[in-house]
Structure formats: structure tokens, C-alpha cells
Design an enzyme around this catalytic site. Sequence first.
Site, PDB file in Angstrom:
ATOM      1  N   ASP A  89       1.337  -1.169  -0.129  1.00  0.00           N
ATOM      2  CA  ASP A  89      -0.413  -0.109  -0.131  1.00  0.00           C
ATOM      3  C   ASP A  89       0.896   1.457   0.515  1.00  0.00           C
ATOM      4  O   ASP A  89       2.069   0.967   0.254  1.00  0.00           O
ATOM      5  CB  ASP A  89      -1.041  -0.310   1.470  1.00  0.00           C
ATOM      6  N   SER A  90       0.198   3.125  -0.625  1.00  0.00           N
ATOM      7  CA  SER A  90       1.744   3.390  -0.802  1.00  0.00           C
ATOM      8  C   SER A  90       2.020   4.373   0.291  1.00  0.00           C
ATOM      9  O   SER A  90       2.565   5.292   0.333  1.00  0.00           O
ATOM     10  CB  SER A  90       0.379   4.501  -1.763  1.00  0.00           C
ATOM     11  N   GLY A  91       0.965   4.175   1.245  1.00  0.00           N
ATOM     12  CA  GLY A  91       0.579   5.135   2.320  1.00  0.00           C
ATOM     13  C   GLY A  91       0.164   6.083   2.774  1.00  0.00           C
ATOM     14  O   GLY A  91       0.155   6.744   3.564  1.00  0.00           O
ATOM     15  N   GLY A  92      -0.590   6.273   2.051  1.00  0.00           N
ATOM     16  CA  GLY A  92      -1.264   7.184   1.679  1.00  0.00           C
ATOM     17  C   GLY A  92      -2.477   7.290   2.881  1.00  0.00           C
ATOM     18  O   GLY A  92      -2.670   8.784   3.373  1.00  0.00           O
ATOM     19  N   PHE A  93      -3.004   6.234   3.165  1.00  0.00           N
ATOM     20  CA  PHE A  93      -4.087   6.297   3.733  1.00  0.00           C
ATOM     21  C   PHE A  93      -3.840   6.238   5.222  1.00  0.00           C
ATOM     22  O   PHE A  93      -4.007   6.554   6.294  1.00  0.00           O
ATOM     23  CB  PHE A  93      -4.643   4.564   4.131  1.00  0.00           C
ATOM     24  N   ASP A 271      -8.384  -6.827   0.201  1.00  0.00           N
ATOM     25  CA  ASP A 271      -7.668  -6.947   1.548  1.00  0.00           C
ATOM     26  C   ASP A 271      -8.194  -6.035   2.561  1.00  0.00           C
ATOM     27  O   ASP A 271      -9.076  -5.519   2.592  1.00  0.00           O
ATOM     28  CB  ASP A 271      -6.223  -6.434   1.147  1.00  0.00           C
ATOM     29  N   CYS A 309     -14.053 -27.479   8.400  1.00  0.00           N
ATOM     30  CA  CYS A 309     -12.051 -26.827   7.630  1.00  0.00           C
ATOM     31  C   CYS A 309     -11.148 -27.970   7.867  1.00  0.00           C
ATOM     32  O   CYS A 309     -10.941 -28.588   8.839  1.00  0.00           O
ATOM     33  CB  CYS A 309     -12.309 -25.521   8.745  1.00  0.00           C
ATOM     34  N   CYS A 311      -8.281 -26.252   8.886  1.00  0.00           N
ATOM     35  CA  CYS A 311      -7.341 -26.034   9.054  1.00  0.00           C
ATOM     36  C   CYS A 311      -6.398 -26.124   9.754  1.00  0.00           C
ATOM     37  O   CYS A 311      -6.712 -26.870  10.463  1.00  0.00           O
ATOM     38  CB  CYS A 311      -7.582 -23.928   9.809  1.00  0.00           C
ATOM     39  N   CYS A 314      -8.209 -26.377  13.188  1.00  0.00           N
ATOM     40  CA  CYS A 314      -9.283 -27.393  13.635  1.00  0.00           C
ATOM     41  C   CYS A 314      -9.834 -28.827  13.203  1.00  0.00           C
ATOM     42  O   CYS A 314      -9.958 -29.734  13.801  1.00  0.00           O
ATOM     43  CB  CYS A 314     -10.532 -26.915  12.105  1.00  0.00           C
ATOM     44  N   HIS A 340      -6.628 -19.965  11.788  1.00  0.00           N
ATOM     45  CA  HIS A 340      -8.260 -20.089  11.179  1.00  0.00           C
ATOM     46  C   HIS A 340      -8.834 -18.797  10.659  1.00  0.00           C
ATOM     47  O   HIS A 340      -9.612 -19.632   9.314  1.00  0.00           O
ATOM     48  CB  HIS A 340      -9.032 -20.427  12.026  1.00  0.00           C
TER      49      HIS A 340
END
Length: 378
Positions: A89-93, A271, A309, A311, A314, A340
Site C-alpha cells: 500500500d502506498s502509505g497514503g491512508f 484485502d 475446515c 485449517c 480445526c 483459522h
Amino acid sequence: MLKILKKDGRARRCTFETVHGTIQTPVFMNVGTCAAIKGGISSMDLKDVKCQVELSNTYHLHIRPGDKLIHDLGGLHKFMNWDKPILTDSGGFQVFSLAQLRKITEEGVKFASHIDGKRIFMGPEESMQIQSNLGSTIAMAFDECIENPAKYDYTKQSCDRTVRWLKRCKVELDRLNSLPDTINKHQMLFGINQGSTYEDLRIKHMQKIAELDLDGYAIGGLAVGEETEEMYRIIDIVEPHMPENKPRYLMGVGTPCNILEAVHRGIDFFDCVMPSRNARHGNLFTWHGKMNIMNEKYRDDSRPIDENCECPACKHYSRAYIRHLIKAKETLGMRLCVLHNLYFYNNLMEKIREALDNDYFESFYQKYRNILGERSTN
């Protein structure tokens, strides 16, 4: 390069070729902000839970340990021992949400680090330079993230500035990719659509950034407090103007139901911190709905979290044991819950792809669009 394999209405089944491997879409990217998933999850664990793409953050890695250090150690892939695609991510947020003091100019943003108050400047060129040092597979353009709701006039000015910044990002990344010491000379650039909840601004902004022929396009500025139906409305407005032959990414979204709804509307990439963040507090996602492992009724429940599941949690542990660990503040409990939830999200995407491959996505969507958002009675 994106290859569309199948469509069901607006839902798309694609492959996306990158220098670090082929991404099968729709895909959920597992968020490791500081080059690790919170909850004690290693890169090896990510492979066990079917992760295709890891997402890290430019702002956080620039602040600590420093993108130049990561560059000198061979880049982010080597640093965290991950050989599959990484999106940064660009860092903008983070600049707009974490920085207590900030000043926006045409050049970029001056702000104070949330760690030590150190004054920092970040603009399009700086964001690209940091991401190039990291060597990620996909770099996100530096954009201005505004609050929802926002005033129309300011939103319009912000959209225009974000277009100008995007053009600068493109020029700078092309330059960086040509340098001899660049770690990933095939680093891709995704642009970000903004415009708050204004239909005309969203459409015009998407049309403008589509002209730049980038490697992919994201819808940003959503999942920040607006009503869910409003988010779906914006997707419906923007999607027809997104290039057909490029990946479409809905940033920061979301719940399993959000993902199903967005896939149904033509989105490919997702995401969200939700699976790991919720898991750390014992809130789990299952095929029979949401559950809180802290509930008293699971105190002596010998069943796995989800009997459907596979995982690591589980396969080997009971609800009662995991609940005990969380209650006793044993970190293993948190780790098992995170494993999980990450597995569930990646498995959900796998099931969505299978449904698209085999022409039953619509029935899959209709079956699970409500179940996955309800509280489990199992």
C-alpha cells in the site's frame, strides 16, 4: 497480464501474471502491515493457509525498520522469506489517518510520525522510491484519502490532485524500474479511484485514471464508516468504467459477505485486517456463520471450530481448548484463531473460484450471502 477465464454475470474468474508468480482471482490478500501478520503468523504459515498474496504497508516499513535497510538486505521478499507476490500500500491512508499533524500541498504531505513525532515528507515520488526499495510485486499509487462524508468542492479538488499525483507516480516508477540497482525492475503500479460518495466524481475520476493504462485499478475511500449499501452502490457506479482487461481491487474490504457481494459486482482483489484482528479477540468466521469462541457454551465443546475446515487449528484442537487458551491469555490461542480466520478467507476465495470455474457461482452466492454474516447457532 490479466487473463479472463470465465464470467458469470459481472463476476470474473481470472489469472494475473506477475514476476513473482501467477495470482488466481478472485483473491484475498493477507495483511501483514509490518511484514508480518499480527498473531504470530510466519511466512511458512501463510503457505499452509493458502495465501497467494501478502500485503505490507509503505508508511509503516518506511518508519520502521526503514525501506533503505530492507533494500540493502535484498528487498521485502528476502527480508520476510516470502517468494510469492507482495502488494505494498502506498502509505497514503496511513498518512491521513495516523499522522496527528499534516499539511497537504501540491508536492505531497508533510506530517509527524505517529511513533516518535519526527517530521516526514511524502509525495508521489517518495512513495514510489520507498516501494521500489521494498521491491514489492505491486506498488499502489500515492493518493489523498479523504473522510466520508466530505464536501463536494473539496472532494473534486482532491480527485484532481490525486490524478496529478498518479501521473507523477507513473513517471517515477518507470524511472526507478530502469535503474541498475532496482530490486524488482518489473514492479507494477495500480491506480486508486477516489471521489467519496459522489457519483459524478467517482465516474470522472475513474475515466481519467483509466486513460493512463496502468497495471491495475483499485476503488479506494470505502469501508471507512459509510453504510454497506452505499459501498455497493459506489461499486456499481464505478465498475462499468474500470478497464475490462485489468485487475480490479476493492481496498480494505471486508467481511465474507462484503467479498461475495463485491465479486458478484466484478471485483477481483480484496484485502482487510478483519480476519486477523477479529481472531485475536476470539471472533471467528465459519461456514455456518460468525462465532465468538469466548461464549460459555463452548467451555466443554470437543468439536473443532468448524467441522468443514481443514485449517491447522480445526485439524488438531477443540473449541474448548482454544477457548481455554484465550481465557488464560496464552498466545497460542490467539495464533490458532488467526490461522483459522486466514484459512477461512483464503478457502472462501478458493470456493468462489471453483464455483466460477464450474458454472454455479450464482447459486453459491445466493446460498452463502446471508449465512456467512449471521451468528452461528452451531
